[in-house]
Design an enzyme around this catalytic site. Structure first.
Site, PDB file in Angstrom:
ATOM      1  CG  ASP A   1       6.390  -4.810  15.045  1.00 39.10           C
ATOM      2  OD1 ASP A   1       5.155  -4.788  15.247  1.00 39.10           O
ATOM      3  OD2 ASP A   1       7.156  -5.633  15.561  1.00 39.10           O
TER       4      ASP A   1
ATOM      5  CG  ASN B   1       2.200  -6.069  17.314  1.00 38.56           C
ATOM      6  OD1 ASN B   1       3.198  -6.211  16.612  1.00 38.56           O
ATOM      7  ND2 ASN B   1       1.000  -6.496  16.954  1.00 38.56           N
TER       8      ASN B   1
ATOM      9  CG  ASP C   1       3.663  -8.734  14.851  1.00 36.26           C
ATOM     10  OD1 ASP C   1       4.355  -7.762  14.467  1.00 36.26           O
ATOM     11  OD2 ASP C   1       2.489  -8.930  14.445  1.00 36.26           O
TER      12      ASP C   1
ATOM     13  CG  ASP D   1       1.838  -2.723  13.744  1.00 33.38           C
ATOM     14  OD1 ASP D   1       2.060  -1.508  13.907  1.00 33.38           O
ATOM     15  OD2 ASP D   1       2.265  -3.606  14.518  1.00 33.38           O
TER      16      ASP D   1
ATOM     17  CG  ASP E   1      -1.922  -0.693  -3.746  1.00 32.12           C
ATOM     18  OD1 ASP E   1      -2.220  -0.815  -4.954  1.00 32.12           O
ATOM     19  OD2 ASP E   1      -0.757  -0.612  -3.338  1.00 32.12           O
TER      20      ASP E   1
ATOM     21  CG  ASP F   1      -1.575  -4.318  -8.457  1.00 31.97           C
ATOM     22  OD1 ASP F   1      -0.413  -3.928  -8.266  1.00 31.97           O
ATOM     23  OD2 ASP F   1      -1.873  -5.496  -8.725  1.00 31.97           O
TER      24      ASP F   1
ATOM     25  CD  GLU G   1       1.730  -1.947 -11.090  1.00 33.23           C
ATOM     26  OE1 GLU G   1       2.897  -2.273 -10.840  1.00 33.23           O
ATOM     27  OE2 GLU G   1       0.736  -2.575 -10.664  1.00 33.23           O
TER      28      GLU G   1
ATOM     29  CG  HIS H   1       5.398  -2.273  -3.776  1.00 27.83           C
ATOM     30  ND1 HIS H   1       4.827  -1.214  -4.445  1.00 27.83           N
ATOM     31  CD2 HIS H   1       4.754  -3.385  -4.211  1.00 27.83           C
ATOM     32  CE1 HIS H   1       3.882  -1.667  -5.253  1.00 27.83           C
ATOM     33  NE2 HIS H   1       3.819  -2.976  -5.128  1.00 27.83           N
ATOM     34  CG  ASP H   2       6.252  -4.222  -7.479  1.00 29.45           C
ATOM     35  OD1 ASP H   2       6.326  -5.087  -6.585  1.00 29.45           O
ATOM     36  OD2 ASP H   2       5.186  -3.918  -8.042  1.00 29.45           O
TER      37      ASP H   2
END
Length: 560
Positions: free
Chosen positions: A20, A22, A24, A28, A97, A198, A254, A328-329
């Site tokens: 990150d 910034n 928040d 990003d 992706d 995907d 995938e 990520h899965d």
């Protein structure tokens, strides 16, 4: 044939959790920019960037509302263009992706499609009549519940294989297909180097859905209708003609429920579809057969040997393998198949060796290279993943499972295990953000972090760096043939890779008990060199009999 994507090592970035810039609490694009030199130091050739497109975030960006714009919380198109330029300046390619099985229900196509049955965009999606209390079929969506959602405005159901906010596109419509091809060219013309696609083997469905009377309801049909539909190869070959044939790209699809035999059809060079697929068979070996991923069982090494060897052999001459443990899965591999306590570093290195020495393109998921582990949040309220939350609701709130059983499954298999913030240093929120992170950081960041890994010459990071260097140094790692050794051994996963008069001998002790490796008599060699080991110490001695320490890996280069 030499192709750059065969010789590459890919690093996946999940932008929400990477860095990150910034404050928040959300990773990003500018955060990624700040860490490009880190990726260069690691040595990777390609970055696969999970979705950064405009999205309402029902499924963390895999529900896209505008394919040609950047989500504001990730940055701007100018930020993205700078990222691409800076990657290319460092010799790193960028793979985006591609999520085209479905859109968000907030995409303009679907906003129009649900206005009326005769809307020009209606046929961009899959609609079926049905009573409000009885969907067209009893198919179950991947995130739980029915695959059908009733739309009151037009009195019909639309199909969604995932969340109700992810309506499936109708690939039978040629106008829709060419809208997608135009969007793909938009990104390729900007300079991207390919796509991770995907659930791409789920895009062909309509042949099974001609009318309500054309099929029987039932759970058995659920899988048959969702994957590897009859026209999927037509669509991919058309995509290749219209798009990929005009660019030098890397494509990985995938493909849930794909077999090695089917994978050949997707990836054989002469068929002009994809370069490689992601398959999930080896990721299902620690669940009870016939059950869902949450129903746990211990991995048996013989099953893993059999499965990975099958894929190596079936795609040996046609097609190409993608090699991965994490994404990520998937939960963190050192917690899943390794030992994330006493032998975290040793078992992480062993698992990396086992995978990276095989034939195929290796993928590293952010944090894998420092041995990040699963997280065990104490409360379901700390989890963010839609699949996890839906499962908890079904199993606990509806009373079919005990809460402690469900939480044990979540600690082992939740997708949030992969989505906790990247652990950069031993400071607040692991150095990921100066604000409050969107999901809590794994508490072990004070021990497991990049800063410590870079200082430690024996770290998992430096081991991954060495694996990548070896791939560039030895052609046998890319192109050598594979042969499994000691098929019946209960603890050792060993194999050879052979090219010309060179052979790699790869030996891995998969468990924490010491064991003996005995060289098969079929291996004759004139000279040997130990090129990689996850233990320090004597590199000499005979390889015919080796006493392997817990989770020990060795890679020898033999001259035949």
């Amino acid at each position: 044939m030499k192709q750059w994507w065969k010789e590459s090592v890919v690093y996946q970035i999940y932008p929400r959790s990477f860095m990150d810039s910034n404050g928040d609490g959300i990773g990003d694009i500018r955060g990624i920019l700040s860490k490009l030199d880190y990726l260069k130091k690691l040595g990777v050739d390609v970055v696969w960037l999970s979705p950064v497109y405009q999205s309402p975030n029902d499924d963390n960006g895999y529900d896209i509302s505008d394919y040609q714009d950047i989500m504001p919380e990730f940055g701007t198109m100018a930020d993205w263009e700078e990222l691409l330029s800076e990657m290319h300046q460092r010799g790193i390619k960028l793979v985006m992706d591609l999520v085209v099985n479905h859109t968000s229900d907030e995409h303009p196509f679907f906003v129009e499609a649900r206005k009326s049955k005769d809307n020009p965009y209606r046929d961009y999606y899959i609609w079926r009549p049905g009573d409000v209390s009885e969907p067209p079929t009893d198919w179950e969506a991947s995130f739980g519940g029915s695959t059908w959602n009733y739309d009151e405005q037009t009195g019909e159901y639309y199909l969604h294989m995932f969340s109700p906010k992810q309506p499936d596109l109708n690939w039978e419509n040629p106008k829709l297909r060419h809208e997608i091809y135009s969007m793909m060219k938009f990104w390729l013309d900007k300079g991207v180097d390919g796509f991770r696609m995907d659930v791409i083997n789920m895009i062909s469905k309509k042949e099974f859905l001609a009318s309500y009377e054309d099929f029987e309801k039932g759970v058995q049909e659920n899988q048959a209708f969702q994957h590897n539909g009859g026209r999927v190869h037509d669509f991919l070959q058309e995509m290749n003609r219209e798009v990929f044939s005009n660019y030098d790209t890397m494509t990985v699809g995938e493909c849930p429920k794909v077999t090695p035999e089917q994978a050949v059809f997707y990836t054989a060079n002469e068929r002009k579809e994809l370069n490689m697929v992601f398959q999930f068979e080896h990721m299902s070996l620690d669940k009870i057969p016939g059950k869902k991923k949450w129903d746990l069982k211990l991995l048996e090494l013989k099953d893993l040997k059999e499965n990975l060897t099958k894929w190596q052999n079936k795609l040996a001459s046609q097609g190409w393998n993608s090699l991965y443990w994490n994404n990520h899965d998937q939960p963190r591999i050192v917690s899943r198949f390794g030992n994330d306590t006493d032998y975290r570093k040793k078992s992480a290195k062993m698992l990396a060796t086992l995978l990276h020495m095989m034939k195929g393109t290796p993928y590293i998921y952010q944090g894998e290279e420092i041995g990040m582990t699963n997280v065990s949040f104490s409360s379901i309220d700390l989890y963010k993943d839609i699949e996890t939350l839906n499962m908890y609701k079904e199993r606990v709130l509806e009373g079919s499972y005990k809460q402690d059983e469900v939480m044990k499954s979540i600690h082992a298999k939740s997708r949030d295990n992969a989505r906790t913030p990247m652990q950069w240093k031993n400071s607040a929120h692991a150095g990921f953000t100066k604000g409050t992170p969107w999901i809590k950081v794994n508490p072990n960041y004070n021990v497991i972090n990049v800063e410590e890994s870079l200082k430690d010459k024996d770290s998992i990071f430096h081991y991954y760096q060495k694996l990548i260097q070896l791939r560039k140094e030895y052609e046998v790692i890319v192109d050598g043939t594979y042969e499994l050794l000691l098929k019946e051994h209960p603890s050792i996963f060993a194999y050879t890779r052979t090219l010309g008069n060179q052979q790699l001998l790869v030996i891995n002790n998969f468990y924490e008990q010491e064991c003996a490796f005995t060289l098969p008599e079929s291996i004759f060699y004139r000279a040997k060199e130990l090129i990689l080991r996850n233990y320090s110490g004597d590199q000499d001695g005979d390889i015919k009999e080796i006493r392997l320490q817990p989770y020990e890996s060795r890679v020898y280069l033999l001259t035949l």
